[in-house]
Motif scaffolding. Sequence first.
Motif, PDB file in Angstrom:
ATOM      1  N   UNK A   2       8.135   5.411  -2.402  1.00 49.85           N
ATOM      2  CA  UNK A   2       6.861   4.965  -1.838  1.00 49.85           C
ATOM      3  C   UNK A   2       5.798   6.047  -2.022  1.00 49.85           C
ATOM      4  N   UNK A   4       1.572   6.634  -1.085  1.00 49.33           N
ATOM      5  CA  UNK A   4       0.500   6.033  -0.283  1.00 49.33           C
ATOM      6  C   UNK A   4      -0.734   6.922  -0.299  1.00 49.33           C
ATOM      7  N   UNK A  37       0.410  -2.577  -2.552  1.00 53.22           N
ATOM      8  CA  UNK A  37      -0.137  -3.201  -1.354  1.00 53.22           C
ATOM      9  C   UNK A  37      -1.469  -2.560  -1.013  1.00 53.22           C
ATOM     10  N   UNK A  39      -4.596  -2.647   1.815  1.00 49.44           N
ATOM     11  CA  UNK A  39      -4.846  -3.070   3.197  1.00 49.44           C
ATOM     12  C   UNK A  39      -6.171  -2.482   3.656  1.00 49.44           C
ATOM     13  N   UNK A  98      -5.018  -8.031   3.557  1.00 47.04           N
ATOM     14  CA  UNK A  98      -4.001  -7.400   2.711  1.00 47.04           C
ATOM     15  C   UNK A  98      -3.731  -8.195   1.443  1.00 47.04           C
ATOM     16  N   UNK A 133      -0.592   1.341  -0.877  1.00 44.61           N
ATOM     17  CA  UNK A 133       0.809   1.744  -0.836  1.00 44.61           C
ATOM     18  C   UNK A 133       1.506   1.169  -2.066  1.00 44.61           C
TER      19      UNK A 133
ATOM     20  N   UNK B  34       5.609   3.737   4.811  1.00 41.76           N
ATOM     21  CA  UNK B  34       6.241   2.491   4.387  1.00 41.76           C
ATOM     22  C   UNK B  34       5.334   1.311   4.618  1.00 41.76           C
ATOM     23  N   UNK B  35       5.956   0.148   4.677  1.00 38.24           N
ATOM     24  CA  UNK B  35       5.238  -1.107   4.921  1.00 38.24           C
ATOM     25  C   UNK B  35       6.011  -1.908   5.964  1.00 38.24           C
ATOM     26  N   UNK B  37       6.370  -5.730   6.961  1.00 34.78           N
ATOM     27  CA  UNK B  37       6.054  -7.120   6.644  1.00 34.78           C
ATOM     28  C   UNK B  37       6.404  -7.992   7.846  1.00 34.78           C
ATOM     29  N   UNK B  49      -5.052 -10.453  11.559  1.00 31.63           N
ATOM     30  CA  UNK B  49      -5.460  -9.158  12.093  1.00 31.63           C
ATOM     31  C   UNK B  49      -6.956  -9.226  12.326  1.00 31.63           C
ATOM     32  N   UNK B  98       2.073 -14.561   6.663  1.00 26.30           N
ATOM     33  CA  UNK B  98       2.623 -13.224   6.435  1.00 26.30           C
ATOM     34  C   UNK B  98       1.550 -12.141   6.442  1.00 26.30           C
ATOM     35  N   UNK B  99       1.944 -10.974   6.898  1.00 27.18           N
ATOM     36  CA  UNK B  99       1.097  -9.782   6.877  1.00 27.18           C
ATOM     37  C   UNK B  99       1.924  -8.615   6.357  1.00 27.18           C
ATOM     38  N   UNK B 100       1.316  -7.773   5.520  1.00 26.23           N
ATOM     39  CA  UNK B 100       1.977  -6.530   5.100  1.00 26.23           C
ATOM     40  C   UNK B 100       1.082  -5.374   5.527  1.00 26.23           C
ATOM     41  N   UNK B 101       1.566  -4.600   6.479  1.00 30.09           N
ATOM     42  CA  UNK B 101       0.773  -3.565   7.145  1.00 30.09           C
ATOM     43  C   UNK B 101       1.331  -2.192   6.774  1.00 30.09           C
ATOM     44  N   UNK B 102       0.474  -1.286   6.308  1.00 26.93           N
ATOM     45  CA  UNK B 102       0.999   0.039   5.953  1.00 26.93           C
ATOM     46  C   UNK B 102       1.466   0.832   7.185  1.00 26.93           C
ATOM     47  N   UNK B 103       2.515   1.603   6.976  1.00 33.65           N
ATOM     48  CA  UNK B 103       3.012   2.556   7.983  1.00 33.65           C
ATOM     49  C   UNK B 103       2.702   3.952   7.459  1.00 33.65           C
ATOM     50  N   UNK B 104       2.064   4.760   8.294  1.00 35.80           N
ATOM     51  CA  UNK B 104       1.726   6.136   7.916  1.00 35.80           C
ATOM     52  C   UNK B 104       2.018   7.034   9.108  1.00 35.80           C
ATOM     53  N   UNK B 109      -0.614   1.744  10.421  1.00 30.35           N
ATOM     54  CA  UNK B 109      -1.892   2.348  10.045  1.00 30.35           C
ATOM     55  C   UNK B 109      -3.018   1.315  10.103  1.00 30.35           C
ATOM     56  N   UNK B 110      -3.256   0.822  11.306  1.00 32.61           N
ATOM     57  CA  UNK B 110      -4.338  -0.140  11.515  1.00 32.61           C
ATOM     58  C   UNK B 110      -5.638   0.602  11.747  1.00 32.61           C
TER      59      UNK B 110
END
Lengths: 136, 136, 136
Positions: A2, A4, A37, A39, A98, A133, B34-35, B37, B49, B98-104, B109-110
Amino acid sequence: MIQQIEITLPAYPRGYHLIDSEIERQLPNLPGVGILNLFIKHTSAALSINENADPSVRDDFESIMNNLVPENEDYYTHVFEGSDDMPAHIKASLIGPDLSIPISKGRLNLGTWQGVYLCEFRNRGGKRKIVATIYS
Amino acid sequence: MIQQIEITLPAYPRGYHLIDSEIERQLPNLPGVGILNLFIKHTSAALSINENADPSVRDDFESIMNNLVPENEDYYTHVFEGSDDMPAHIKASLIGPDLSIPISKGRLNLGTWQGVYLCEFRNRGGKRKIVATIYS
Amino acid sequence: MIQQIEITLPAYPRGYHLIDSEIERQLPNLPGVGILNLFIKHTSAALSINENADPSVRDDFESIMNNLVPENEDYYTHVFEGSDDMPAHIKASLIGPDLSIPISKGRLNLGTWQGVYLCEFRNRGGKRKIVATIYS
């Protein structure tokens, strides 16, 4: 694997804008195969994919979406941030924040006529942040 | 690495509901990057969102979407499950499942003003199931 | 691990079409857990997920979306590719080109009533290409 990064777009005027080259310029080298991805971290702008050639398509996007969700309807209650604000929230939700785009042979695997749009729904949205990402 | 869980949301009334904390409470510890979903396993509710602060935004979402896809139009043919049913299908498709949201840094990571909405389009939708898949 | 294939759908008539079995027939064996990303490489067709049983739902999708984004509005400027073209672009953007569907126990983890729709918005859209990316 990954990777980002966060991309900051400059302020764009209200409307639909092709941002492929801006995004690709800021991305690291893409893997052979994977997913990108994107976002957008905002509630009154969105990301879409559509026709990348004729600017009249993007003009019509702006006017058709304005017709679909007009400003200043009597029944709106969230009005204190300006007449463009609540319609912008609805449009952003309809289009979505997204996108997941396939990567093939080290490139975004878009169709011939596809480009990535920033959909700026506010009159003065300012800079917009996108998290990109890549997984491979 | 992939982790996956199924989340059951309690029955919510028709309308737009912030479910971030409900979702985060049920998720395992998030990876550094990561992501996430999220996928709702229904055809008359959706995930979106949008603005997480002022409840009037969510009220206007409900009324604007009702105005966009009204009930009881003469030309609807799929009517035997109630007047809220066919509009709910359209709304669910417009907003998406569906939503794919980044993780940081181990967190979603909104943007500052972004929250995750359950969009409940039925009068009595009952419990709703969401599959949450984390890849890192 | 990432697997990716390109799927070519035969030409479908304008309207909404269930394509689950067509897609699953062309996919490799699915992993135990993962995500299937589907991405349509076109700007006037889209992918959605909705009711898989009663065909009247798909008929109403077609008529409600036509009502939402009518053809031949006076203010459209992108008109030289036919009256169905610009509305098709808007509809494609509203519904979206991509889906990310969870895979669980070696199968697509759709709800009981969910099916994958090809949304063909052109009168004669021809064959449509979808990139399917599985990560696990």
